[in-house]
Design a protein around this motif. Structure first.
Motif, PDB file in Angstrom:
ATOM      1  N   ARG A  36       0.824  -1.213   0.000  1.00 42.63           N
ATOM      2  CA  ARG A  36       0.000   0.000   0.000  1.00 42.63           C
ATOM      3  C   ARG A  36       0.861   1.267   0.000  1.00 42.63           C
ATOM      4  O   ARG A  36       0.555   2.241  -0.686  1.00 42.63           O
ATOM      5  CB  ARG A  36      -0.953   0.008   1.189  1.00 42.63           C
ATOM      6  N   LEU A  37       1.937   1.231   0.773  1.00 37.70           N
ATOM      7  CA  LEU A  37       2.856   2.370   0.788  1.00 37.70           C
ATOM      8  C   LEU A  37       3.467   2.578  -0.592  1.00 37.70           C
ATOM      9  O   LEU A  37       3.499   3.703  -1.099  1.00 37.70           O
ATOM     10  CB  LEU A  37       3.960   2.159   1.836  1.00 37.70           C
ATOM     11  N   ALA A  38       3.929   1.523  -1.211  1.00 33.46           N
ATOM     12  CA  ALA A  38       4.553   1.636  -2.534  1.00 33.46           C
ATOM     13  C   ALA A  38       3.544   2.146  -3.565  1.00 33.46           C
ATOM     14  O   ALA A  38       3.885   2.985  -4.415  1.00 33.46           O
ATOM     15  CB  ALA A  38       5.118   0.281  -2.958  1.00 33.46           C
ATOM     16  N   THR A  39       2.314   1.667  -3.483  1.00 31.93           N
ATOM     17  CA  THR A  39       1.271   2.119  -4.409  1.00 31.93           C
ATOM     18  C   THR A  39       0.959   3.589  -4.192  1.00 31.93           C
ATOM     19  O   THR A  39       0.828   4.366  -5.151  1.00 31.93           O
ATOM     20  CB  THR A  39      -0.011   1.271  -4.220  1.00 31.93           C
ATOM     21  N   TYR A  40       0.865   3.988  -2.941  1.00 30.45           N
ATOM     22  CA  TYR A  40       0.545   5.380  -2.613  1.00 30.45           C
ATOM     23  C   TYR A  40       1.668   6.316  -3.048  1.00 30.45           C
ATOM     24  O   TYR A  40       1.417   7.415  -3.537  1.00 30.45           O
ATOM     25  CB  TYR A  40       0.281   5.514  -1.105  1.00 30.45           C
ATOM     26  N   GLU A  41       2.915   5.869  -2.906  1.00 30.73           N
ATOM     27  CA  GLU A  41       4.058   6.704  -3.276  1.00 30.73           C
ATOM     28  C   GLU A  41       4.136   6.949  -4.780  1.00 30.73           C
ATOM     29  O   GLU A  41       4.775   7.899  -5.213  1.00 30.73           O
ATOM     30  CB  GLU A  41       5.372   6.067  -2.784  1.00 30.73           C
ATOM     31  N   ARG A  42       3.487   6.130  -5.592  1.00 38.32           N
ATOM     32  CA  ARG A  42       3.466   6.361  -7.037  1.00 38.32           C
ATOM     33  C   ARG A  42       2.679   7.627  -7.382  1.00 38.32           C
ATOM     34  O   ARG A  42       2.987   8.327  -8.337  1.00 38.32           O
ATOM     35  CB  ARG A  42       2.815   5.178  -7.752  1.00 38.32           C
ATOM     36  N   GLU A  43       1.659   7.901  -6.576  1.00 37.94           N
ATOM     37  CA  GLU A  43       0.777   9.047  -6.831  1.00 37.94           C
ATOM     38  C   GLU A  43       1.320  10.335  -6.202  1.00 37.94           C
ATOM     39  O   GLU A  43       1.226  11.395  -6.794  1.00 37.94           O
ATOM     40  CB  GLU A  43      -0.622   8.774  -6.274  1.00 37.94           C
ATOM     41  N   GLN A  44       1.840  10.217  -4.979  1.00 37.26           N
ATOM     42  CA  GLN A  44       2.319  11.416  -4.278  1.00 37.26           C
ATOM     43  C   GLN A  44       3.387  11.045  -3.259  1.00 37.26           C
ATOM     44  O   GLN A  44       3.505   9.904  -2.856  1.00 37.26           O
ATOM     45  CB  GLN A  44       1.162  12.159  -3.608  1.00 37.26           C
ATOM     46  N   ALA A  45       4.146  12.033  -2.833  1.00 35.48           N
ATOM     47  CA  ALA A  45       5.241  11.832  -1.884  1.00 35.48           C
ATOM     48  C   ALA A  45       4.685  11.557  -0.492  1.00 35.48           C
ATOM     49  O   ALA A  45       3.659  12.113  -0.093  1.00 35.48           O
ATOM     50  CB  ALA A  45       6.133  13.061  -1.857  1.00 35.48           C
ATOM     51  N   VAL A  46       5.373  10.712   0.222  1.00 34.72           N
ATOM     52  CA  VAL A  46       5.004  10.395   1.603  1.00 34.72           C
ATOM     53  C   VAL A  46       6.105  10.961   2.490  1.00 34.72           C
ATOM     54  O   VAL A  46       7.273  10.554   2.388  1.00 34.72           O
ATOM     55  CB  VAL A  46       4.858   8.868   1.811  1.00 34.72           C
ATOM     56  N   GLU A  47       5.743  11.897   3.354  1.00 34.84           N
ATOM     57  CA  GLU A  47       6.743  12.564   4.194  1.00 34.84           C
ATOM     58  C   GLU A  47       7.293  11.642   5.282  1.00 34.84           C
ATOM     59  O   GLU A  47       8.473  11.709   5.608  1.00 34.84           O
ATOM     60  CB  GLU A  47       6.139  13.822   4.825  1.00 34.84           C
ATOM     61  N   GLN A  48       6.436  10.838   5.861  1.00 34.28           N
ATOM     62  CA  GLN A  48       6.866   9.929   6.931  1.00 34.28           C
ATOM     63  C   GLN A  48       6.456   8.502   6.559  1.00 34.28           C
ATOM     64  O   GLN A  48       5.443   7.967   7.036  1.00 34.28           O
ATOM     65  CB  GLN A  48       6.235  10.341   8.252  1.00 34.28           C
ATOM     66  N   PRO A  49       7.265   7.842   5.725  1.00 35.84           N
ATOM     67  CA  PRO A  49       6.899   6.500   5.258  1.00 35.84           C
ATOM     68  C   PRO A  49       6.793   5.464   6.390  1.00 35.84           C
ATOM     69  O   PRO A  49       5.952   4.578   6.341  1.00 35.84           O
ATOM     70  CB  PRO A  49       8.002   6.129   4.276  1.00 35.84           C
ATOM     71  N   GLU A  50       7.623   5.612   7.437  1.00 35.02           N
ATOM     72  CA  GLU A  50       7.547   4.661   8.547  1.00 35.02           C
ATOM     73  C   GLU A  50       6.210   4.790   9.275  1.00 35.02           C
ATOM     74  O   GLU A  50       5.572   3.790   9.603  1.00 35.02           O
ATOM     75  CB  GLU A  50       8.702   4.874   9.519  1.00 35.02           C
TER      76      GLU A  50
END
Length: 159
Positions: A36-50
């Motif tokens: 889910r994180l990898a999919t979400y990062e395709r659309e927009q940046a994630v500031e705190q991935p952890e």
């Protein structure tokens, strides 16, 4: 970007286990959260991935718990749990027949030879103790027990 992924994944897995997930379930939830994180990062940046990963894994565990509560608890069976360790009726019958055949053999032995053989082979009595009890030498007891064992082997052949 997270620099130490294995440590992050281990922390998320440990958090899920502390919340009551089984180890294998926690592993699956961490994997799903990572997807889910990898999919979400395709659309927009994630500031705190952890933090995203932790929140996604916890939300997935809550969803899994709700699903189990609505549909009833799943029961996992080991393959070993389905195997009946008791002997089959045929095996039990054959064992009783072998035992009866053995009893016939033991009944044909002299009292002294039977007593010495059973003392050694069943009770585990030492040759010295048997020799002392029957007033024989250790060598004589060893020979008698070996002789009975040889006769028994021939008697039980095919059984």
């Amino acid at each position: 970007m997270i620099k130490n992924w294995p440590a992050v994944l281990a922390r998320v897995r440990a958090a899920l286990i502390r919340r009551g997930s089984a180890e294998h379930e926690a592993e699956d939830l961490v994997h799903e959260a990572w997807v889910r994180l990898a999919t979400y990062e395709r659309e927009q940046a994630v500031e705190q991935p952890e933090a995203f990963l932790m929140r996604a894994a916890i939300n997935l565990s809550i969803d899994a718990h709700r699903t189990r509560a609505q549909h009833g608890e799943e029961v996992e069976l080991d393959d070993d749990a389905l195997v009946d360790p008791s002997p089959s009726a045929e095996s039990a019958l054959l064992a009783r027949e072998r035992l009866a055949h053995l009893s016939v053999f033991l009944g044909r032995l002299s009292h002294k030879n039977r007593a010495m053989f059973l003392a050694r082979r069943i009770d585990g009595t030492s040759y010295q103790a048997i020799a002392k009890k029957h007033g024989l030498s250790v060598s004589a007891v060893e020979k008698r027990v070996a002789s009975v064992a040889m006769l028994l082997t021939m008697w039980m052949k095919g059984w």
